[in-house]
Design an enzyme around this catalytic site. Structure first.
Site, mmCIF file in Angstrom:
data_model
loop_
_atom_site.group_PDB
_atom_site.id
_atom_site.type_symbol
_atom_site.label_atom_id
_atom_site.label_comp_id
_atom_site.label_asym_id
_atom_site.label_seq_id
_atom_site.Cartn_x
_atom_site.Cartn_y
_atom_site.Cartn_z
ATOM 1 N N THR A 312 28.265 23.622 59.981
ATOM 2 C CA THR A 312 27.474 22.393 59.967
ATOM 3 C C THR A 312 28.371 21.191 59.758
ATOM 4 O O THR A 312 29.542 21.313 59.386
ATOM 5 C CB THR A 312 26.439 22.402 58.826
ATOM 6 O OG1 THR A 312 27.103 22.144 57.586
ATOM 7 C CG2 THR A 312 25.694 23.704 58.752
ATOM 8 N N ASP A 313 27.801 20.016 59.928
ATOM 9 C CA ASP A 313 28.449 18.802 59.459
ATOM 10 C C ASP A 313 28.000 18.571 58.019
ATOM 11 O O ASP A 313 27.207 19.333 57.455
ATOM 12 C CB ASP A 313 28.092 17.619 60.366
ATOM 13 C CG ASP A 313 29.164 16.538 60.361
ATOM 14 O OD1 ASP A 313 29.920 16.436 59.375
ATOM 15 O OD2 ASP A 313 29.245 15.773 61.345
ATOM 16 N N TRP A 314 28.479 17.502 57.418
ATOM 17 C CA TRP A 314 28.332 17.217 55.995
ATOM 18 C C TRP A 314 26.853 17.205 55.556
ATOM 19 O O TRP A 314 26.073 16.374 55.997
ATOM 20 C CB TRP A 314 28.980 15.866 55.712
ATOM 21 C CG TRP A 314 29.131 15.473 54.273
ATOM 22 C CD1 TRP A 314 28.220 14.785 53.524
ATOM 23 C CD2 TRP A 314 30.245 15.718 53.423
ATOM 24 N NE1 TRP A 314 28.708 14.583 52.264
ATOM 25 C CE2 TRP A 314 29.948 15.138 52.170
ATOM 26 C CE3 TRP A 314 31.474 16.359 53.589
ATOM 27 C CZ2 TRP A 314 30.833 15.177 51.085
ATOM 28 C CZ3 TRP A 314 32.361 16.400 52.520
ATOM 29 C CH2 TRP A 314 32.044 15.826 51.293
ATOM 30 N N ASP A 316 24.262 18.797 56.245
ATOM 31 C CA ASP A 316 23.209 18.728 57.251
ATOM 32 C C ASP A 316 22.155 19.813 57.145
ATOM 33 O O ASP A 316 21.113 19.715 57.809
ATOM 34 C CB ASP A 316 23.817 18.701 58.655
ATOM 35 C CG ASP A 316 24.182 17.290 59.070
ATOM 36 O OD1 ASP A 316 23.508 16.355 58.598
ATOM 37 O OD2 ASP A 316 25.141 17.116 59.840
#
Length: 771
Positions: A312-314, A316
């Protein structure tokens, strides 16, 4: 003779069969290790492997959001995270600040030692950082131009070399995993992360993405090599296409557009063997991508056949609940993301919530353990591929070239080839070295603005602490022609500690007065550093204060060379006509000042080409990839289409100090059967007086299509060549059926019979594709 040839052929086949069997044996051996390890792991251990935390969480500090300085690890927090929760990955730096290679080695070695001690199966941690234009978070590392500038260089060899140097210096930092490259289509000049992309063309992004991954991982993708790293493709899929032009806001993308424009770069680099991928933080057609099974599993893992790790991104996963509101609880958010196809969650702080919820979900049957096993299998394979089980650390003493002159030269070379000459009225450039110049503008004496964000810190605000030994534009010009010939008055400056767009008048009247005593004004305008949400804006015009400074300087009657130092094309039409020359530097890195000075004074002949369309007006931000209806001309006596396609500068545009002539555009066939390739050739001549580099762009146009309206033209190939005065070269290209296909309304590729144009510069040839 026939017997000999037969024996040779059989020998070759035998060797090939042996090598294939050997390769399969290696893969099988790794698979067996992974399966054996997986069979011994508890559910809690598996979930820990799927969890990624930020460094501050295990650092000594008042809370888990920041650490004391100097950074020290907290044994209690480490025991909890790495022991009790079995956390498998750590990312980021501490306190948003670059560390030395010595400090990185100390910290990550201690993390690995603790993990191996507490982990019953001796599974090492995988550490990841955003090292996007050099080893971003390592003090003393080589900072390259940002991706948008690398795209302007059009030099695939330099891009691969820069990525290889970044891999070397990242491994010298004891870090094996890099969250790069960005493969998003940078087609919206409003977007705050446009400069992190390779620009607005799918083919350009594809080939440059492959070159960068080849540099990071090696062409053989042997990331176990101590000088290579695992790359991470960002951000799957359609991240830059937000309807508002603002970060992490909804996008509405048809299946046809998603596959025609946004998917090709990811497919190309997945096919090139990239090991990991990061997911788009936004929403497509109402569905957050982190919860989209069709995109993450059906498209990425099944259709593209991606076998690597999906991260994932930060934060998310929790954003599915807290921001996007498709999950009523954090627990439901975890269920949606993992079932959609997420393998590892960048938590990054409250890891207990993620871990506890996922364990409960498996026990309740809401997430199948087969899905958990699939995710952990992918994670363990990456760790084995990186050779972390045998060598969890890499020591900076084994990397003597770190920060070397050789590496710095590579950064300078890329900056010098990226800088793009957009206007040169009366051939004012190159300047003579005996002129008296006024250097002015908010970007004239700033290392921060030369580098952009993701440089020593997230927003780039700490650059000046780390980059004092390099030359700003002012310092580089002073070195070029002597301090006695250079006056400096900022005129406008950025407010220290304020938002990136806050500006102050800084002796503007003094700058106007100084201009009268100069021969030439070098006016350095653009943007301060930003990325992600902090970089969102409401007005694409260059700021009012900078515009005022430009107009007042032009009114002095002295020639003005406008130097743009910006991450996205801020609109300059309110004063561009009053500038004698325009030079785009993008975000050229620590050696951008030196490269620019060499261009301005003729030591380097500029060869950069725009990787995007430079708009003239805020409501005319149309990419060069557009439909014919965007080019409706004035209808005699009826309408004047003011908002017709009318960029300030076109995609692929860039001037030189020499001139080039094109002739003899030829195709191998004017009638081509489906399935056949087409050879194209064109002769290019340096018709000027100095040696220069030229980018030869090949475009095609499908004149008519039955399913969707065709684009006016598309870039299919390019080659950068160097020619001496009077020298000619015939450049050869080959087009495949895929280059003549398009995606239809059903999302499937279509190859249709009909007429096509091939275009190079102002030359055009038509051929017909027949059934």
């Amino acid at each position: 003779m026939q017997i000999k040839i037969k024996h040779i052929a059989l020998s070759v086949l035998a060797v090939m069969a042996f090598e294939l069997a050997n390769a399969q044996q290696k893969v099988t051996a790794t698979d067996k290790k992974v399966e054996a390890l997986l069979s011994k792991m508890t559910l809690e251990e598996k979930v820990g492997q799927m969890t990624q935390i930020t460094l501050d969480v295990i650092g000594k500090g008042n809370d888990r959001y920041s650490s004391f300085e100097p950074v020290m690890l907290d044994p209690v927090e480490m025991e909890k995270a790495l022991g009790k929760y079995h956390i498998g990955s750590v990312l980021n730096t501490a306190n948003n600040r670059a560390l030395t290679t010595k400090k990185w080695f100390e910290i990550i070695s201690e993390i690995q030692k603790t993990s191996l001690k507490l982990n019953a199966h001796k599974i090492p941690v995988i550490y990841g950082v955003d090292q996007i234009h050099g080893a971003t978070y390592t003090a003393g590392a080589t900072m390259f131009p940002q991706q948008i500038a690398q795209a302007a260089s059009r030099n695939l060899g330099l891009i691969e070399k820069g990525a290889a140097i970044t891999a070397y210096e990242t491994r010298a930092s004891n870090i094996p995993w890099n969250f790069s490259p960005v493969l998003d289509l940078g087609g919206d000049p409003r977007f705050s992360r446009m400069w992190e992309s390779f620009g607005e063309d799918p083919y350009l992004v594809s080939v440059m993405g492959v070159a960068m991954v080849d540099g990071y991982e090696g062409k053989d993708n042997n990331i176990g090599h101590p000088e290579k790293i695992a790359s991470n493709l960002k951000h799957f899929l359609g991240y830059h296409a937000a309807a508002s032009g603002k970060d992490r806001t909804p996008a509405y993308i048809s299946e046809e557009a998603l596959r025609e424009y946004h998917l090709p770069s990811f497919k190309a680099v997945v096919d090139a063997g990239a090991h990991t991928i990061m997911i788009n933080s936004g929403i497509i057609n109402g569905v957050p991508v982190h919860a989209n099974y069709n995109i993450l599993t059906k498209l990425l893992k099944e259709e593209l056949g991606f076998k690597g790790l999906v991260v994932t991104d930060w934060a998310d996963v929790e954003n599915l609940h807290r921001r996007d509101r498709v999950a009523a609880t954090d627990k439901e958010a975890v269920m949606l993301a993992i079932n959609a196809g997420i393998d590892m969650s960048m938590v990054p702080y409250k890891y207990e919530v993620f871990c506890d919820n996922l364990i409960q979900l498996v026990k309740e049957g809401k997430v199948k353990e087969e899905r958990i096993d699939d995710a952990v299998r992918r994670i363990l394979k990456i760790k084995y591929a990186l050779n972390l089980f045998d060598k969890p650390n890499t020591n900076p003493k084994d990397y003597p070239k770190f920060g070397s002159k050789e590496f710095e030269k590579a950064s300078y070379d890329m900056a010098s080839e990226a800088i793009t000459l957009l206007k040169n009225q009366g051939n004012i450039l190159p300047l003579k070295k005996n002129v008296k110049v006024l250097v002015t503008g908010p970007n004239a004496n700033s290392m921060r603005t030369l580098n952009g964000a993701w440089t020593y810190s997230w927003q780039g605000e700490k650059v000046e602490e780390f980059a004092g030994q390099y030359n700003t534009i002012l310092e580089a010009v002073q070195n070029e022609i002597g301090k006695a010939n250079v006056m400096y008055v900022p005129g406008v400056s950025y407010k220290q500690g304020g938002h990136y767009y806050e500006e102050l008048t800084d002796k503007m009247d003094e700058a106007i007065a100084a201009a009268k005593n100069s021969d030439v004004i070098i006016l350095c305008l653009g943007e301060n550093t930003y990325t992600e949400k902090p970089g969102d804006l409401n007005d694409l015009y260059l700021s009012e204060l900078q515009t005022e400074l430009a107009k007042k300087l032009a009114a002095t009657g002295k020639p003005v060379v406008l130097v743009l130092n910006e991450g996205r094309p801020r609109i300059i039409s309110r004063f561009e006509q009053e500038m004698d020359a325009v030079v785009q530097t993008y975000l050229p890195g620590n050696f951008g000042g030196d490269a620019l000075a060499d261009v301005l004074f003729g030591d380097v002949n500029p060869s950069g080409k725009l990787p995007y369309t430079y708009p003239r007006f805020p409501n005319a931000t149309i990419s060069y990839i557009h439909k014919p209806s965007e080019e409706q001309k004035k209808a005699e006596g009826v309408y004047n289409y003011e908002a017709d396609y009318n960029p300030q500068f076109s995609f692929g545009f860039g001037l030189s100090y020499t001139t080039f002539g094109y002739k003899d555009l030829k195709v191998s066939k004017t009638s081509l059967k489906k399935g056949e390739n087409l050879q194209v050739s064109v002769t290019v001549t340096n018709t000027g007086k100095v040696t220069g580099k030229e980018v030869v762009d090949l475009f095609t146009s499908d004149l008519y299509a039955s399913s969707v309206t065709p684009d006016v033209k598309r870039l299919r190939r390019f080659e950068k060549i160097e020619l001496k005065p009077g020298e000619s070269k015939t450049v050869m290209f080959e087009l495949t059926p895929a280059d003549l296909s398009y995606i239809g309304r059903d999302g499937k590729s279509i190859l249709e019979a009909g007429d096509f144009d091939v275009m190079v510069e102002k030359l055009k040839v038509t051929f017909t594709l027949i059934d």
